[in-house]
Design an enzyme around this catalytic site. Structure first.
Site, PDB file in Angstrom:
ATOM      1  N   GLU A 153      -4.908   2.345  -3.662  1.00 44.80           N
ATOM      2  CA  GLU A 153      -3.407   2.533  -4.030  1.00 44.80           C
ATOM      3  C   GLU A 153      -2.790   1.395  -3.260  1.00 44.80           C
ATOM      4  O   GLU A 153      -1.676   1.230  -3.153  1.00 44.80           O
ATOM      5  CB  GLU A 153      -3.162   3.783  -3.330  1.00 44.80           C
ATOM      6  CG  GLU A 153      -3.399   3.722  -1.654  1.00 44.80           C
ATOM      7  CD  GLU A 153      -4.653   4.431  -1.384  1.00 44.80           C
ATOM      8  OE1 GLU A 153      -4.906   4.598  -0.095  1.00 44.80           O
ATOM      9  OE2 GLU A 153      -5.499   4.421  -2.208  1.00 44.80           O
ATOM     10  N   ARG A 167       8.921 -11.721 -11.653  1.00 46.59           N
ATOM     11  CA  ARG A 167       9.184 -12.539 -13.128  1.00 46.59           C
ATOM     12  C   ARG A 167       7.916 -12.728 -13.853  1.00 46.59           C
ATOM     13  O   ARG A 167       6.879 -12.265 -13.259  1.00 46.59           O
ATOM     14  CB  ARG A 167       9.477 -13.967 -12.546  1.00 46.59           C
ATOM     15  CG  ARG A 167      10.784 -14.170 -11.843  1.00 46.59           C
ATOM     16  CD  ARG A 167      10.784 -15.581 -10.969  1.00 46.59           C
ATOM     17  NE  ARG A 167       9.758 -15.711 -10.150  1.00 46.59           N
ATOM     18  CZ  ARG A 167       9.594 -16.767  -9.366  1.00 46.59           C
ATOM     19  NH1 ARG A 167      10.311 -17.851  -9.358  1.00 46.59           N
ATOM     20  NH2 ARG A 167       8.366 -16.914  -8.534  1.00 46.59           N
ATOM     21  N   ARG A 193      13.631  -5.053  -2.813  1.00 44.94           N
ATOM     22  CA  ARG A 193      13.735  -4.285  -3.995  1.00 44.94           C
ATOM     23  C   ARG A 193      12.617  -3.285  -4.519  1.00 44.94           C
ATOM     24  O   ARG A 193      12.893  -2.335  -4.897  1.00 44.94           O
ATOM     25  CB  ARG A 193      14.085  -5.214  -5.206  1.00 44.94           C
ATOM     26  CG  ARG A 193      14.414  -4.507  -6.519  1.00 44.94           C
ATOM     27  CD  ARG A 193      15.245  -5.475  -7.641  1.00 44.94           C
ATOM     28  NE  ARG A 193      14.371  -6.772  -7.858  1.00 44.94           N
ATOM     29  CZ  ARG A 193      14.595  -7.862  -7.623  1.00 44.94           C
ATOM     30  NH1 ARG A 193      15.559  -8.277  -6.868  1.00 44.94           N
ATOM     31  NH2 ARG A 193      13.554  -9.026  -7.718  1.00 44.94           N
ATOM     32  N   HIS A 195      -6.365  14.439  -8.787  1.00 41.37           N
ATOM     33  CA  HIS A 195      -6.123  13.046  -9.034  1.00 41.37           C
ATOM     34  C   HIS A 195      -5.605  12.548 -10.246  1.00 41.37           C
ATOM     35  O   HIS A 195      -5.187  11.431 -10.482  1.00 41.37           O
ATOM     36  CB  HIS A 195      -7.891  12.501  -9.175  1.00 41.37           C
ATOM     37  CG  HIS A 195      -8.692  12.960  -7.923  1.00 41.37           C
ATOM     38  ND1 HIS A 195      -9.002  13.960  -7.396  1.00 41.37           N
ATOM     39  CD2 HIS A 195      -8.880  11.794  -6.973  1.00 41.37           C
ATOM     40  CE1 HIS A 195      -9.669  13.647  -6.194  1.00 41.37           C
ATOM     41  NE2 HIS A 195      -9.394  12.237  -6.019  1.00 41.37           N
ATOM     42  N   ASP A 244      -3.411   9.460 -10.367  1.00 40.65           N
ATOM     43  CA  ASP A 244      -3.288   8.443 -11.584  1.00 40.65           C
ATOM     44  C   ASP A 244      -1.917   8.298 -11.901  1.00 40.65           C
ATOM     45  O   ASP A 244      -1.512   6.974 -12.111  1.00 40.65           O
ATOM     46  CB  ASP A 244      -4.364   8.668 -12.460  1.00 40.65           C
ATOM     47  CG  ASP A 244      -5.844   8.709 -11.834  1.00 40.65           C
ATOM     48  OD1 ASP A 244      -5.955   7.900 -10.888  1.00 40.65           O
ATOM     49  OD2 ASP A 244      -6.757   9.056 -12.785  1.00 40.65           O
ATOM     50  N   ASP A 302       0.912  -1.283  -0.027  1.00 43.21           N
ATOM     51  CA  ASP A 302       0.015  -0.108   0.174  1.00 43.21           C
ATOM     52  C   ASP A 302       1.011   1.322   0.026  1.00 43.21           C
ATOM     53  O   ASP A 302       2.027   1.384   0.985  1.00 43.21           O
ATOM     54  CB  ASP A 302      -0.721   0.095   1.133  1.00 43.21           C
ATOM     55  CG  ASP A 302      -1.992   1.079   1.236  1.00 43.21           C
ATOM     56  OD1 ASP A 302      -3.007   0.798   0.525  1.00 43.21           O
ATOM     57  OD2 ASP A 302      -1.684   2.331   1.728  1.00 43.21           O
ATOM     58  N   ASN A 310      -3.367  13.349  -3.911  1.00 42.23           N
ATOM     59  CA  ASN A 310      -4.561  13.638  -4.615  1.00 42.23           C
ATOM     60  C   ASN A 310      -5.054  15.043  -3.882  1.00 42.23           C
ATOM     61  O   ASN A 310      -5.541  15.821  -4.880  1.00 42.23           O
ATOM     62  CB  ASN A 310      -5.945  12.821  -4.108  1.00 42.23           C
ATOM     63  CG  ASN A 310      -5.524  11.536  -5.179  1.00 42.23           C
ATOM     64  OD1 ASN A 310      -5.085  11.400  -6.541  1.00 42.23           O
ATOM     65  ND2 ASN A 310      -6.230  10.384  -4.711  1.00 42.23           N
TER      66      ASN A 310
END
Length: 554
Positions: free
Chosen positions: A469, A458, A489, A439, A443, A426, A434
């Protein structure tokens, strides 16, 4: 007929013509009574392991007997008119290498039950355009090849041979035996020709009716197959179902479904196969140019070869010289195509020669065209289904598709006793993006974050937009220990990324919670719940990190 042929047996041209007309009329009436339907075959339709089902073979036997009865009726008519003679009707077998006796009449059945066409004299009788007398004086060697036992062949025995043909094709011969040549007269030439024509008429009508009935049965079954088809199945299963359908309706030693790797490519991939597989098998590839299977694709037309051993134009079935190692003889291939063009080829092959008829060609053509349509349906359906499974903003799997795929991966992992890892992520403090920048910029941040996650895993792993989100990742055949580097990572890439657009530049961080199957749960709900708890735990600690379910949050 008694008055014309027995007593008083009038002579003269008018009475001869009247006899011929009477025979033709009676023959036509018998034909109307005893006409039948399917294609004649008295030999095995194939030598391979994939043959027609028992109920089909039983039907062929029944219909075959009906044709034999019809032929016998014609010979019985001959016997009633000429009791002093014996006669036999011979038809070509499927290999076209011999003539097989189908019926006989008279007191003697002295002729051989089969006559090999490798005997040039017998072959000449078949391809002759008119009846021929065979006498001991002029054709002693020919006569000996016609009779089973030379003891049945007296010095005075004579034979009248009349060719049987349909639509210009040689189909068989009618042999009439007399005790001596003097029993024949010139009228018997025209009479034998008339009876041979009656037999040819039986065969022609029989084949027409056979083709209509066989085609109707095949088309009705292919319609039923198409209606019952589940287009939701994967393409490989779709092709496998086509192969199974062919196994029920055609005789072969090998069936191959090959599809072009891409439109107008010179490379084709074997996508379906059954029977002999020592030459090529599933997922093998071959060049379209220079191969018999490729010829079907490149020329976009059916290819039929009755005997590959005598076909000088064929270098190889898949590669040059493979016929020496795998001596297939019969080949029937049709293109798989639709409105967009040729997609591939459907081919059946046999180690025996002359195995495929015109009816086989027409039916396989229909199936090839249907296969092209079905594959196009599948492509369209797959495209629509894929679009419905994707999030419109990021192109990742949507929540519904992710749950479906997640359940499938858990089932697979359980079946093969593998582990998998679920990561719930998250974006931290996304609401301020926002609120401060709008917005549209929000996006943009979601899309860039999605791309970063997709590039960090992969191709076999699942990546989804789980909520606004919030994201979810399934790492297939992985453990938490092995997935630690991947998760770190992802978090690092988000934190170090510069989200620059329309002169706005911000930094973002993300929180991730990780659970593992089966140690942390065996159902999607359990795994999601525990990964969610871990993710919120890292958020409470300030975010920008990863917590595994087994980690000590203290």
């Amino acid at each position: 007929m008694f008055m014309l042929f027995v007593y008083p047996n009038p002579v003269g041209l008018p009475f001869t013509l009247l006899r011929l007309s009477t025979i033709a009329l009676v023959g036509y009436l018998f034909f109307q009574l005893f006409s039948a339907t399917p294609r004649r075959e008295r030999v095995n339709l194939g030598t391979g392991s994939d043959v027609a089902p028992p109920e089909t073979r039983d039907m062929h036997k029944k219909e075959e007997g009906s044709l034999q009865e019809a032929i016998q009726v014609v010979l019985d008519l001959f016997a009633a008119s000429f009791p002093e003679f014996s006669a036999s009707a011979y038809l070509l077998n499927r290999s076209k290498k011999e003539l097989v006796q189908w019926a006989y009449c008279g007191e003697k059945d002295s002729f051989r039950h089969s006559l090999p066409l490798e005997n040039s004299a017998i072959h000449n009788l078949l391809v002759s355009n008119h009846p021929e007398f065979i006498t001991p004086l002029e054709g002693g060697d020919v006569l000996s090849s016609l009779f089973r036992d030379n003891e049945d062949l007296s010095p005075s025995t004579a034979v009248l041979s009349a060719p049987i043909a349909t639509d210009g094709e040689h189909e068989g011969i009618l042999l009439i035996e007399a005790d001596q040549f003097g029993d024949f007269d010139e009228d018997h030439r025209s009479i034998s020709s008339l009876y041979a024509d009656l037999l040819g008429l039986e065969l022609r009508q029989y084949d027409v009716r056979s083709s209509l009935r066989s085609d109707h049965l095949f088309y009705s079954q292919i319609e039923a197959y198409q209606n019952d088809l589940d287009i939701d199945r994967p393409e490989d299963e779709l092709i496998t179902s086509m192969v199974r359908f062919c196994k029920r309706h055609f005789s072969f030693d090998k069936i191959t479904v090959s599809l072009l790797e891409e439109p107008k490519s010179d490379k084709a991939i074997i996508r379906g196969v059954s029977g002999f597989t020592k030459d090529v098998d599933l997922d093998d590839s071959f060049s379209v140019s220079g191969s018999l299977h490729g010829k079907v694709i490149s020329q976009a037309t059916p290819v039929v070869v009755d005997d590959l051993s005598t076909d000088q134009s064929t270098e190889g079935r898949f590669i040059k010289g493979d016929l020496k190692e795998h001596p297939f003889l019969s080949f029937l291939g049709v293109p798989i195509r639709n409105k967009e063009g040729v997609k591939g080829a459907l081919a059946i092959e046999s180690f025996a020669p002359h195995q495929y008829s015109k009816s086989d060609l027409l039916n396989l053509q229909v199936l090839g065209e249907r296969a092209g349509v079905l594959l196009r349906w599948w492509e369209n359906y797959a495209a629509v289904r894929e679009a419905s499974m994707r999030d419109g903003l990021t192109g990742l799997l949507n929540r519904g598709a992710f749950m479906e795929r997640f359940e499938g991966e858990i089932s697979r992992a359980d079946r093969y006793q593998e582990n998998l890892v679920l990561v719930i992520l998250d974006l931290d403090k996304f609401k301020r993006v926002n609120d401060n920048h709008g917005h549209l910029y929000g996006d943009y941040v979601i899309m860039e974050s999605a791309n970063s996650m997709r590039m960090s895993v992969r191709n076999i792993d699942l990546v989804a937009r789980y909520g606004g989100e919030e994201f979810a990742i399934v790492l297939v055949n992985a453990t938490k220990q092995g997935a630690n580097q991947t998760c770190e990572r992802i978090v690092s890439n988000i934190a170090t990324r510069d989200y620059l657009k329309d002169n706005i530049s911000i930094q973002m961080t993300i929180s991730a919670g990780v659970s593992e199957f089966p140690s942390d749960g065996t159902s999607p709900r359990d795994l999601i719940e525990k990964a969610d708890e871990a993710m919120y735990e890292i958020k409470r600690k300030g975010g920008n990190g990863v917590i595994f379910v087994s980690d000590d949050p203290s």
